[in-house]
Design a protein around this motif. Structure first.
Motif, mmCIF file in Angstrom:
data_model
loop_
_atom_site.group_PDB
_atom_site.id
_atom_site.type_symbol
_atom_site.label_atom_id
_atom_site.label_comp_id
_atom_site.label_asym_id
_atom_site.label_seq_id
_atom_site.Cartn_x
_atom_site.Cartn_y
_atom_site.Cartn_z
ATOM 1 N N TYR A 209 0.828 -1.213 0.000
ATOM 2 C CA TYR A 209 0.000 0.000 0.000
ATOM 3 C C TYR A 209 0.860 1.260 0.000
ATOM 4 O O TYR A 209 0.401 2.322 0.396
ATOM 5 C CB TYR A 209 -0.981 0.010 1.170
ATOM 6 C CG TYR A 209 -1.909 -1.183 1.160
ATOM 7 C CD1 TYR A 209 -2.988 -1.251 0.282
ATOM 8 C CD2 TYR A 209 -1.683 -2.270 2.018
ATOM 9 C CE1 TYR A 209 -3.825 -2.352 0.259
ATOM 10 C CE2 TYR A 209 -2.500 -3.379 1.996
ATOM 11 C CZ TYR A 209 -3.565 -3.423 1.120
ATOM 12 O OH TYR A 209 -4.382 -4.519 1.092
ATOM 13 N N TRP A 210 2.141 1.148 -0.426
ATOM 14 C CA TRP A 210 3.003 2.290 -0.695
ATOM 15 C C TRP A 210 3.395 3.066 0.556
ATOM 16 O O TRP A 210 3.530 4.283 0.527
ATOM 17 C CB TRP A 210 2.359 3.219 -1.729
ATOM 18 C CG TRP A 210 2.091 2.541 -3.018
ATOM 19 C CD1 TRP A 210 0.942 1.918 -3.405
ATOM 20 C CD2 TRP A 210 3.011 2.375 -4.124
ATOM 21 N NE1 TRP A 210 1.074 1.381 -4.669
ATOM 22 C CE2 TRP A 210 2.341 1.647 -5.124
ATOM 23 C CE3 TRP A 210 4.326 2.781 -4.352
ATOM 24 C CZ2 TRP A 210 2.931 1.319 -6.333
ATOM 25 C CZ3 TRP A 210 4.915 2.444 -5.561
ATOM 26 C CH2 TRP A 210 4.214 1.726 -6.531
ATOM 27 N N PHE A 211 3.601 2.390 1.667
ATOM 28 C CA PHE A 211 4.123 3.024 2.860
ATOM 29 C C PHE A 211 5.649 2.982 2.818
ATOM 30 O O PHE A 211 6.246 1.912 2.721
ATOM 31 C CB PHE A 211 3.625 2.316 4.129
ATOM 32 C CG PHE A 211 2.194 2.610 4.472
ATOM 33 C CD1 PHE A 211 1.874 3.689 5.270
ATOM 34 C CD2 PHE A 211 1.163 1.813 3.985
ATOM 35 C CE1 PHE A 211 0.552 3.974 5.590
ATOM 36 C CE2 PHE A 211 -0.158 2.082 4.302
ATOM 37 C CZ PHE A 211 -0.465 3.167 5.104
ATOM 38 N N GLU A 212 6.281 4.147 2.903
ATOM 39 C CA GLU A 212 7.739 4.233 2.994
ATOM 40 C C GLU A 212 8.133 4.079 4.456
ATOM 41 O O GLU A 212 7.703 4.861 5.319
ATOM 42 C CB GLU A 212 8.225 5.582 2.462
ATOM 43 C CG GLU A 212 7.979 5.802 0.983
ATOM 44 C CD GLU A 212 9.074 5.188 0.115
ATOM 45 O OE1 GLU A 212 10.022 4.630 0.685
ATOM 46 O OE2 GLU A 212 8.951 5.282 -1.121
ATOM 47 N N VAL A 213 8.966 3.078 4.775
ATOM 48 C CA VAL A 213 9.317 2.800 6.162
ATOM 49 C C VAL A 213 10.832 2.660 6.296
ATOM 50 O O VAL A 213 11.535 2.314 5.342
ATOM 51 C CB VAL A 213 8.630 1.516 6.672
ATOM 52 C CG1 VAL A 213 7.111 1.664 6.651
ATOM 53 C CG2 VAL A 213 9.055 0.310 5.859
ATOM 54 N N GLU A 214 11.307 2.920 7.512
ATOM 55 C CA GLU A 214 12.722 2.752 7.817
ATOM 56 C C GLU A 214 12.872 2.441 9.299
ATOM 57 O O GLU A 214 12.322 3.152 10.157
ATOM 58 C CB GLU A 214 13.510 4.017 7.472
ATOM 59 C CG GLU A 214 14.987 3.904 7.786
ATOM 60 C CD GLU A 214 15.747 5.181 7.487
ATOM 61 O OE1 GLU A 214 16.968 5.226 7.774
ATOM 62 O OE2 GLU A 214 15.125 6.146 6.986
ATOM 63 N N GLY A 215 13.621 1.386 9.602
ATOM 64 C CA GLY A 215 13.944 1.039 10.972
ATOM 65 C C GLY A 215 15.449 0.990 11.136
ATOM 66 O O GLY A 215 16.146 0.380 10.317
ATOM 67 N N SER A 216 15.979 1.637 12.201
ATOM 68 C CA SER A 216 17.422 1.746 12.377
ATOM 69 C C SER A 216 17.805 1.418 13.811
ATOM 70 O O SER A 216 17.053 1.704 14.754
ATOM 71 C CB SER A 216 17.905 3.169 12.038
ATOM 72 O OG SER A 216 17.507 3.556 10.743
ATOM 73 N N ALA A 217 18.994 0.847 13.967
ATOM 74 C CA ALA A 217 19.603 0.610 15.269
ATOM 75 C C ALA A 217 20.971 1.275 15.286
ATOM 76 O O ALA A 217 21.721 1.195 14.308
ATOM 77 C CB ALA A 217 19.733 -0.886 15.542
ATOM 78 N N PHE A 218 21.283 1.944 16.414
ATOM 79 C CA PHE A 218 22.528 2.696 16.526
ATOM 80 C C PHE A 218 23.265 2.285 17.802
ATOM 81 O O PHE A 218 22.663 2.272 18.888
ATOM 82 C CB PHE A 218 22.248 4.210 16.578
ATOM 83 C CG PHE A 218 21.352 4.708 15.476
ATOM 84 C CD1 PHE A 218 21.848 4.950 14.211
ATOM 85 C CD2 PHE A 218 20.010 4.951 15.715
ATOM 86 C CE1 PHE A 218 21.036 5.422 13.195
ATOM 87 C CE2 PHE A 218 19.174 5.426 14.726
ATOM 88 C CZ PHE A 218 19.694 5.653 13.446
ATOM 89 N N LEU A 219 24.540 1.982 17.669
ATOM 90 C CA LEU A 219 25.393 1.649 18.813
ATOM 91 C C LEU A 219 26.512 2.681 18.881
ATOM 92 O O LEU A 219 27.342 2.771 17.970
ATOM 93 C CB LEU A 219 25.965 0.239 18.667
ATOM 94 C CG LEU A 219 26.856 -0.238 19.820
ATOM 95 C CD1 LEU A 219 26.064 -0.316 21.125
ATOM 96 C CD2 LEU A 219 27.486 -1.586 19.489
ATOM 97 N N SER A 220 26.535 3.476 19.964
ATOM 98 C CA SER A 220 27.467 4.590 20.046
ATOM 99 C C SER A 220 28.855 4.132 20.469
ATOM 100 O O SER A 220 29.054 2.996 20.935
ATOM 101 C CB SER A 220 26.955 5.650 21.029
ATOM 102 O OG SER A 220 27.196 5.242 22.357
#
Length: 321
Positions: A209-220
């Motif tokens: 259904y054309w949803f733009e998604v992004e999931g991110s993980a960050f380790l400092s």
């Protein structure tokens, strides 16, 4: 009247004889078809179910023939795809090296090329109760269909010279499906102070259904683990008028008091922007944005005299090239 009555009586008496003659001709035609063909096709024409073959039988016969063909092809080519041909007829008439260069150019033109794009999804002025601010969120990439270099940046600042947050990401992106890219690289936060650098792992793509998604993980570099999820959807009201709902959620695995971040769900942003595409590449917009800091993150904000939630009226432009 007598002539019409006599003609009708003759047709009535002759009808059985005409029908019998047609049936005899049909039988003679069927007997002229070879027996093997009749057995294979069920008595019908080539590739068609005969008069005594049901629809399900015809389907089974067709499926069986397709399976036999597939099996024979599989046996002929083995379990892996055949190698591309290396004998080209044009090489017999023209210089082989020149033709190889021409074939490589054709591959680049038909999907093997290198492309680039810069997308500024958010570039806006924000009017809030506590002052006037600016915000940006965009990315640029360079590469092919499978492998790309991606640069992302987002941040916010005030017109009084202060900068709330500013970050840049440099990522290697690899297509893992027709609709999703796996990205890895580094992120550096210039603000808030003290600055932090993060190892980054992200999954970005297009949902049904054309949803733009992004999931991110960050380790400092200090061992802090953060997460982020954002999504937006473009709903066309007309061919040029587009409304875009947007959500961003930030999380933390632990408290990071140096950067005023609390553990758990730290903040949420909801936005709604209405744009008019003067050109497909250029679209001014206006809208609203609501942000809410949650838990310990909200406590950190209150301790510094800031509000835990803000409502902004925004005016900006979306552009890509």
């Amino acid at each position: 009247m007598k002539v019409v009555t006599a003609t009708g009586l003759w047709l009535l008496l002759a009808a059985p004889s005409i029908a019998q003659s047609a049936e005899d001709q049909s039988l003679r035609h069927d007997m002229s078809v070879p027996h093997a063909l009749s057995a294979d096709r069920g008595g019908g024409g080539p590739g068609l179910p005969g008069p005594h073959m049901t629809t399900s039988t015809a389907k089974k016969t067709s499926t069986g023939q397709a399976a036999d063909t597939s099996s024979s092809e599989h046996a002929a080519h083995g379990s892996t795809a055949p190698s591309p041909p290396d004998d080209h007829a044009a090489d017999r008439l023209f210089d082989r090296r020149s033709m190889e260069d021409a074939r490589n150019e054709l591959r680049r033109d038909q999907g093997g090329g290198t492309f680039s794009m810069i997308l500024l999804n958010v570039a806006e002025y924000q009017a809030r109760k506590d002052g006037s601010f600016y915000r940006w969120d965009g990315e640029g990439w360079w590469g092919g269909d499978l492998n790309r270099l991606v640069i992302k940046s987002e941040g916010r600042g005030g017109f009084d010279g202060t900068t709330e947050n500013a970050e840049v990401q440099a990522l290697y992106s690899r297509a893992v499906s027709p609709y999703f890219d796996l990205q890895t690289g580094i992120r550096h936060d210039f603000e808030p102070s003290p600055a932090r650098s993060y190892a980054t792992l992200a999954l970005e793509g297009l949902m049904p259904y054309w949803f733009e998604v992004e999931g991110s993980a960050f380790l400092s570099n200090k061992g802090d683990l953060l997460g982020r999820f954002d999504a937006y959807y473009d709903q066309l009201l007309t061919q040029r008028l587009v409304i875009q709902p947007r959500v961003e959620i930030n999380l933390a695995a632990q408290d990071v008091p140096e950067n005023d971040i609390g553990s758990g769900l730290s903040d949420v942003e909801l936005g709604l922007r209405l744009r008019y595409e003067v050109l497909r590449e250029l679209a001014p917009y206006l809208g609203v944005s609501y942000e809410r800091k949650i838990g310990d993150t909200a406590d950190y904000a209150r301790d510094e005299g800031e509000e835990a939630e803000t409502l902004s009226f925004v005016l900006g432009v979306r552009a890509w090239f």
